[in-house]
Design a protein around this motif. Sequence first.
Motif: not given
Length: 228
Positions: A88-115
């Motif tokens: 929803a935030h990305l759809a609003r055009g908000l930049p998404l801040v994540a420190y060391n993004a590949p850790y959080d975003l990759t882990l979230l991707n794998r959790e999404s696929l897992r569930h």
Amino acid sequence: MSNWSDSLAVFDLETTGIDVETSRIVSATVAVLDADGVVLERLDWLLDPGVEIPLQATNVHGITTAHAARNGQDAAGGVAEIVAALRAHLARGLPLVAYNAPYDLTLLNRESLRHDVAPLLAPSPVVDPLVIDKAVDRYRKGKRTLEVTSAFYGVLLEDAHDSGADAIAAGRVAQAIAKAHSSALPATGPELHALQVGWSQQQADSFQDYMRRERDPKFVAAGGWPER
């Protein structure tokens, strides 16, 4: 003139470990900051990961297996809510801040696929203060952890390894970098996202060269930004 740092979504996970392929989400925060770093919106989650939380992880974030099992929500439902909030935030055009993004975003991707949750697809624009800081202040000595970098940029981080404290501090660090290095950074999120893809690859290549030279001739640095 508007800048990507004027309004930001921020995101952080606390998890069961460091391996993005196998670790599970324990807690998460998604928030929105205004141009002054004030929190306008905030959502927090505590999940029951369905597996034992190793003592080493508990020692970092303070959440035990028993506490998560007793008070956390179902992991599949929580993952779906986290993904929906970010989408929803990305759809609003908000930049998404994540420190060391590949850790959080990759882990979230794998959790999404897992569930069986539809994952974020190529999230953009992402702002990774770790990648940007290394690019704009390449030769600064010392560690680049969120705690160290927050202190360097004068950002208060009182409760490190709490998902909320870390997410908000990362957003404020991004804003501090934007002010300190305005001449080196573009004004728009998409332009900055594209630059970070290249910077991240350069940093991975440099680390790989160092490791092969100093420690392991066959070392391979993990590539891919903002997801692996």
